[in-house]
Design a protein around this motif. Structure first.
Motif, PDB file in Angstrom:
ATOM      1  N   ILE A 348       0.853  -1.184   0.000  1.00 33.03           N
ATOM      2  CA  ILE A 348       0.000   0.000   0.000  1.00 33.03           C
ATOM      3  C   ILE A 348       0.889   1.234   0.000  1.00 33.03           C
ATOM      4  N   CYS A 349       0.729   2.073  -1.017  1.00 28.66           N
ATOM      5  CA  CYS A 349       1.526   3.289  -1.156  1.00 28.66           C
ATOM      6  C   CYS A 349       0.584   4.485  -1.243  1.00 28.66           C
ATOM      7  N   ILE A 350       0.974   5.580  -0.588  1.00 28.36           N
ATOM      8  CA  ILE A 350       0.078   6.722  -0.414  1.00 28.36           C
ATOM      9  C   ILE A 350       0.707   7.966  -1.003  1.00 28.36           C
ATOM     10  N   ALA A 351      -0.112   8.768  -1.688  1.00 29.16           N
ATOM     11  CA  ALA A 351       0.340  10.036  -2.246  1.00 29.16           C
ATOM     12  C   ALA A 351      -0.677  11.115  -1.907  1.00 29.16           C
ATOM     13  N   GLY A 352      -0.291  12.381  -2.136  1.00 31.31           N
ATOM     14  CA  GLY A 352      -1.248  13.470  -1.957  1.00 31.31           C
ATOM     15  C   GLY A 352      -0.873  14.434  -0.855  1.00 31.31           C
ATOM     16  N   ASP A 353      -1.832  15.284  -0.505  1.00 31.81           N
ATOM     17  CA  ASP A 353      -1.589  16.372   0.440  1.00 31.81           C
ATOM     18  C   ASP A 353      -1.331  15.905   1.862  1.00 31.81           C
ATOM     19  N   GLY A 354      -1.685  14.652   2.179  1.00 33.14           N
ATOM     20  CA  GLY A 354      -1.513  14.184   3.544  1.00 33.14           C
ATOM     21  C   GLY A 354      -0.105  13.754   3.897  1.00 33.14           C
ATOM     22  N   LEU A 355       0.777  13.664   2.898  1.00 33.16           N
ATOM     23  CA  LEU A 355       2.114  13.147   3.176  1.00 33.16           C
ATOM     24  C   LEU A 355       2.916  14.093   4.052  1.00 33.16           C
ATOM     25  N   ALA A 356       3.715  13.484   4.934  1.00 35.15           N
ATOM     26  CA  ALA A 356       4.645  14.258   5.747  1.00 35.15           C
ATOM     27  C   ALA A 356       5.719  14.869   4.854  1.00 35.15           C
ATOM     28  N   LEU A 357       6.359  15.922   5.378  1.00 33.07           N
ATOM     29  CA  LEU A 357       7.475  16.522   4.655  1.00 33.07           C
ATOM     30  C   LEU A 357       8.695  15.620   4.699  1.00 33.07           C
ATOM     31  N   GLY A 358       8.772  14.784   5.720  1.00 37.57           N
ATOM     32  CA  GLY A 358       9.880  13.847   5.819  1.00 37.57           C
ATOM     33  C   GLY A 358      10.186  13.534   7.260  1.00 37.57           C
ATOM     34  N   TYR A 359      11.306  12.794   7.469  1.00 43.86           N
ATOM     35  CA  TYR A 359      11.756  12.449   8.811  1.00 43.86           C
ATOM     36  C   TYR A 359      12.777  13.479   9.276  1.00 43.86           C
ATOM     37  N   LEU A 360      12.627  13.918  10.500  1.00 42.15           N
ATOM     38  CA  LEU A 360      13.476  14.959  11.047  1.00 42.15           C
ATOM     39  C   LEU A 360      14.924  14.480  11.147  1.00 42.15           C
ATOM     40  N   GLY A 361      15.813  15.188  10.453  1.00 36.65           N
ATOM     41  CA  GLY A 361      17.231  14.892  10.541  1.00 36.65           C
ATOM     42  C   GLY A 361      17.653  13.596   9.890  1.00 36.65           C
ATOM     43  N   PRO A 363      17.669  12.494   6.174  1.00 39.94           N
ATOM     44  CA  PRO A 363      17.401  12.637   4.736  1.00 39.94           C
ATOM     45  C   PRO A 363      17.463  11.308   3.982  1.00 39.94           C
ATOM     46  N   ALA A 364      18.360  10.415   4.394  1.00 40.16           N
ATOM     47  CA  ALA A 364      18.466   9.143   3.674  1.00 40.16           C
ATOM     48  C   ALA A 364      17.201   8.307   3.868  1.00 40.16           C
ATOM     49  N   LEU A 365      16.722   8.240   5.105  1.00 42.48           N
ATOM     50  CA  LEU A 365      15.498   7.485   5.366  1.00 42.48           C
ATOM     51  C   LEU A 365      14.308   8.136   4.675  1.00 42.48           C
ATOM     52  N   THR A 366      14.281   9.465   4.651  1.00 37.76           N
ATOM     53  CA  THR A 366      13.205  10.170   3.958  1.00 37.76           C
ATOM     54  C   THR A 366      13.196   9.795   2.478  1.00 37.76           C
ATOM     55  N   ALA A 367      14.368   9.787   1.864  1.00 34.68           N
ATOM     56  CA  ALA A 367      14.457   9.450   0.437  1.00 34.68           C
ATOM     57  C   ALA A 367      14.064   8.001   0.181  1.00 34.68           C
TER      58      ALA A 367
END
Length: 1014
Positions: A348-361, A363-367
């Motif tokens: 299950i993969c989610i897109a749209g306005d509800g997504l977080a900006l990312g994980y704090l500090g 960047p690799a995990l966010t990517a």
């Protein structure tokens, strides 16, 4: 400061901007209700502005991430709004977290200060700051900032596999999207919702902003979470109509105190896989309350998909669905980057306005987790959840498990790998650790067990739970730590979790400290043992030291309430947490009488008294006679049927109970024999057979002498079969009893093992008494009397001719396809099928009768605990609903208003109808003083006779008489269609009026289904 590459969005899109607009438009409307305060929108906005100036002077700037360490309170909401007004983002932390976790989280946020209250926390590296409570408007003006929907709003910390909590940074638009027009539930200025969840959880955003974003009201709960008792209190006292519950908490309340969910307009549940059994019980008891399954990881902010649950969902092979995407959200089922076909499992993969900006500090995990894929030639950013799912043929998402080991513990995502790493890091004695989830026997929820291999260095093993208590939050701590020599493996070389769980020792009674002499302490210890799954509980050991969770504590409170007959707030158990302490508190606390174990005469329920009074004052009245008939075709064993009747008569003692008035109204079980199966002479047609049955059954029943039911069999020449009929007095019967009686007859006829024994009349009285809440019933009754004191009588448009008597019946069928559209229309407006039907009926009545103010009666089941579901009896209450204003205007506004009124009426259903009628004084002979008509959606389980070798078809018969002037009953069939049956007393309503009413009702349903009712 937090920086993001996302810059799209327009100015003024902050959650606080929308709140400020609400405050400007309706400054006096209540925003927050706390135990000791009521705060309006205008007051809350002014307090937040003042505090924002203080925060700005203290150094908070746009882009900062500000930790807030405050309990659930008005101060917390003021602080949160002030932070947003400065263009910063808030991170709500829990002061009960271990200091090491607090330090780790604050270190990630790198804030200029931590907002807290003196004495709440200590020894943190970041500066602790409290507001100047004596400050006024003397602080310098705060800087003007522009906030876009894409700017950071909040930070939520979740479990991580590395042992370090992950900070999920969410933007304003992620929360705002949930409350757009046409969203999954009804959120508006009438929304009243408890604010009760744990502060660091993203569900806090749902509870807070569903109200403040829409002009509604938040009711702050001062218990650790939303207990059944607290929910009942705020529903009755503050008009709460919406609630969010984790699946575990929902299951707990359904099991232990189902009536606490009365009066809610909509309930949102989720956080863990839903229990079909608990959902089914809720829907059966509250068919008109919207029950919504919400799914979504923190990275997609609260919910990504939702589903309005129906009874049919409880029998789906794949479990209750996750549903469809919420507004501003897209959901894909992918295998890698490939879209999965219908029915094919994928991630299950989610897109749209509800997504977080990312994980704090990170960047690799966010990517890694927030990737981009090509969809229809466009690069789309999405979050890979790690959850497996499928889409069915209708595009509805279903859950199929996890790709990794992640689990949900009491609503929190937990990575067992994180707990394993923490144990190995914190306890040098441990060489290797494996954490395995298991389901508890009582709750059916997950808990963790840690298995540890000791290091070769030797030495005495440390107190691992004590070490973990200093570093891990409660939901991450294992309930047991077991040392093993090595980890068992499966035949494929993988760790054998099942074999590991077999190492967990059985509960021991070595610490029972002998028998407990004090009966209250013993009672508490017994209930603690039940919910903890232990054989015995030491009376001096605190509940939570025994491994109890907050949910188990709530379950214990509910069970103790039932036994002692007095409220036990969860907060008391937290303060008096051992069996000895809580037992002592029970002895000294103000109390009501314990629930009696009835041994002699049993007091009548309110509706039993109504029917007995009617029988005594009008013995020829047949409106209390319930007739059931089946056509039987096949090799019927008449002897076995008569024996089954006798067995049911013996098994259900209400069928041989005398209902008497002297010396006071009471019920008394007798030894009266079962009614004989009377065999009548053959009749040529089915109509003739029904007539013969009615003639036989016209002989009066005598409730005072325990003469409550009759049975008969009529051969039917034209079919070659029989018409089987039984008649039961309403004083011992209701709609739900039909299926219970039919099933009992079927089991007895076939010689099948019966279902669990139904409660005796004495047990039933005790169960109903135990389920009665401790409320200010006198004050509530006064409020209801004031509402219905001046209800005008219905003025039927035509007067019948003198001498008209008897009962008329008309019916119309609503096809299944049209019914489905009605249900969908109701869901789109936050209502239910019942609300849509009642709205159409109110609109029709108003037009045909030419009046815009009247009341209808609605029968409501009072089967408040599971045992009562197996009982035969009159377990109902009549709830009046006053329809006026927008409620009789039809269209979308009419449906919304009827929904509000129904919620309000059902919320007061505990007031017996007899008390209401007595309070309003004498009325026109032959009808109660509140209403002249009844409206019912009769969605009880069909009464099926399952007799081996016999095909049985239930034939519903029209009423011989009515207690009111007009009844509209809607009967769903098993194919999804609706049969609307209008019954009327000819001395009050002419047939032409009844026909106009029924046709108008059907026409309005067609318009609503077509979406043409504006």
């Amino acid at each position: 400061m937090w920086a993001t590459e996302v810059t799209e969005g327009a100015p003024g899109e902050g959650l606080h901007d929308v709140f400020a607009a609400q405050a400007h438009a309706r400054p006096r409307h209540t925003a927050l209700l706390a135990p000791d305060a009521r705060v309006s929108y205008g007051e809350l906005d002014a307090l937040a502005e003042q505090f924002a100036r203080q925060l700005a002077a203290a150094g908070i700037q746009q882009g900062h991430l500000v930790p807030i360490l405050l309990p659930r309170s008005v101060d917390l909401i003021v602080t949160l709004l002030a932070v947003l007004k400065l263009g910063a983002a808030y991170a709500l932390l829990d002061a009960d977290w271990p200091p090491t976790r607090l330090e780790a989280v604050i270190d990630q946020l790198r804030p200029p200060l931590v907002v807290t209250r003196p004495g709440l926390v200590a020894n943190l590296s970041a500066p602790l700051w409290t507001p100047d409570e004596g400050g006024t408007g003397e602080s310098p003006a705060r800087p003007a900032v522009t906030v876009r929907g894409s700017d950071a709003c909040s930070v939520f910390f979740t479990s991580g596999t590395t042992g370090q909590p992950k900070g999920v940074v969410t933007p304003h638009r992620a929360t705002a999207r949930l409350f757009r027009e046409g969203t999954f539930a009804r959120f508006d200025r009438d929304t009243v919702i408890p604010l009760a969840v744990a502060l660091p959880w993203d569900a806090f955003s749902l509870e807070l902003w569903s109200a403040l974003y829409n002009g509604g009201t938040c009711v702050l709960i001062d218990e650790p979470f939303l207990t059944a008792e607290a929910l009942r209190g705020v529903t009755a006292g503050h008009g709460v109509n919406t609630a969010w519950l984790t699946s575990s908490l929902f299951n707990l309340i359904v099991d232990e105190d189902l009536t606490a969910l009365s009066g809610l307009y909509q309930v949102m549940i989720g956080g863990e896989r839903l229990s079909e059994r608990h959902v089914s019980r809720f829907l059966d008891r509250f068919p008109d309350t919207a029950l919504i399954n919400g799914y979504g990881p923190t990275e997609s902010t609260v919910f990504a998909t939702t589903h309005r649950i129906t009874p049919a969902d409880c029998t789906r092979d794949g479990g209750i669905p996750l549903g469809r995407p919420v507004p501003g959200t897209s959901v894909f089922v992918l295998h890698g980057n490939r879209h999965c076909a219908t029915g094919e499992p994928g991630e299950i993969c989610i897109a749209g306005d509800g997504l977080a900006l990312g994980y704090l500090g990170e960047p690799a995990l966010t990517a890694e987790k927030f990737t981009h894929i090509d969809i229809d030639g466009k690069q789309v950013r999405l979050y890979r959840t790690g959850d497996l799912g499928i889409r069915d043929e209708d595009g509805i998402l279903e859950y199929r498990g996890r790709i990794d080991r992640q689990v949900k513990i009491r609503g929190h995502r937990v990575e067992p790998a994180e707990v394993e790493r923490q144990i190995e890091r914190l306890v040098p004695y441990v060489a290797a650790c494996r954490v395995v989830p298991r389901r508890t026997e009582l709750d059916g929820v997950l808990e963790l067990v840690a298995f540890c291999v000791p290091s070769r260095s030797g030495g005495a093993p440390p107190d691992v739970p004590a070490v973990l208590a200093e570093h891990l939050p409660a939901y991450q701590r294992p309930v047991a730590v077991v040392f093993v020599d090595s980890f068992p493996l499966t035949g494929t070389g993988k760790l054998d979790d099942r074999a590991l769980l077999a190492y967990v020792p059985e509960a021991s009674d070595e610490n029972g400290h002998g028998p407990v002499d004090d009966p209250l302490v013993r009672l508490v210890a017994e209930e603690f043992a039940v919910v903890l799954g232990s054989q015995t509980v030491p009376p001096h050991t605190p509940f939570f030291e025994l491994g109890g969770s907050s949910l188990q504590a709530a379950r214990a409170c509910t069970r103790i309430v039932k036994r002692v007959g007095r409220p036990v707030p969860l907060s008391v158990l937290y303060e008096q947490s051992s069996a000895e302490e809580l037992g002592s508190w029970l002895r000294s606390a103000p109390s009501t009488d314990a629930v009696p174990a009835f041994t002699g005469d049993i007091p009548l329920t309110a509706m039993e008294l109504v029917f007995l009074t009617r029988h005594l004052t009008a013995p020829q009245d047949r409106s209390g006679y319930c007739l059931m008939t089946w056509h039987l075709d096949g090799r019927l064993d008449q002897g076995a049927l008569e024996a089954a009747i006798a067995a049911v008569h013996e098994r259900h003692d209400v069928l041989r109970t005398a209902f008497r008035v002297d010396p006071t109204p009471h019920a008394e079980v007798t030894d009266i024999p079962a009614p004989p199966l009377e065999l009548l002479v053959a009749q040529p047609t089915m109509d003739d057979a029904v007539g013969a049955l009615r003639q036989l059954f016209d002989e009066p029943l005598e409730p005072q002498d325990a003469d409550l039911w009759r049975t008969a069999l009529v051969p039917v020449t034209e079919t070659g079969g029989w018409l089987f009929g039984l008649l039961v007095h309403h004083i011992a019967f209701d709609g739900r009893s039909e299926s219970v009686l039919a099933r009992a007859l079927s089991d007895a006829y076939a010689g099948r093992a019966p279902h669990p024994a139904p409660p005796t009349l004495a047990e039933r009285a005790r169960l109903m008494t135990a389920a009665t809440t401790v409320t200010d019933s006198a004050a509530r009754l006064e409020r209801i009397l004031a509402e219905f004191q001046d209800v005008p009588s219905i003025r039927w448009p035509e007067r019948p001719d003198p001498g008209e008597t008897g009962t008329g019946h008309l019916s119309v069928t609503v096809p299944a396809a049209l019914t489905a559209r009605l249900d969908a229309q109701g869901a789109s407006l936050g209502g239910s099928l019942f609300v849509v039907l009642l709205s159409a009926w109110a609109d029709t009545m108003a037009e045909v009768c030419g009046q815009r103010d009247f009341a209808v009666g609605v029968p409501v089941a009072e089967r408040t605990v599971p045992e009562l579901e197996q009982a035969i009896g009159c377990l109902i209450n009549m709830v009046p609903v006053r329809l006026r204003g927008d409620a009789v205007g039809g269209g979308r506004d009419g449906i919304r208003e009827v929904g509000r009124l129904v919620h309000q009426a059902f919320g007061r259903g505990e007031v017996p109808f007899a008390d209401l009628t007595q309070g309003l004084g004498p009325a026109t002979p032959g009808r109660p003083p509140v209403f002249q008509s009844l409206f019912a959606l009769q969605d009880n389980t069909p009464p099926r006779l399952d007799l081996p070798g016999v095909a049985a078809t239930h034939l519903r018969q029209p009423y011989a008489a009515l207690p009111l002037e007009l009844h509209l009953e809607v009967w769903p069939d098993e194919d999804g269609a609706l049969d609307a049956v209008l019954s009327f007393r000819r001395e009050a309503v002419v047939e032409a009026t009844a026909l106009t009413l029924l046709k108008g009702f059907h026409d309005r349903l067609a318009l609503i289904a077509a979406g043409a009712a504006s």
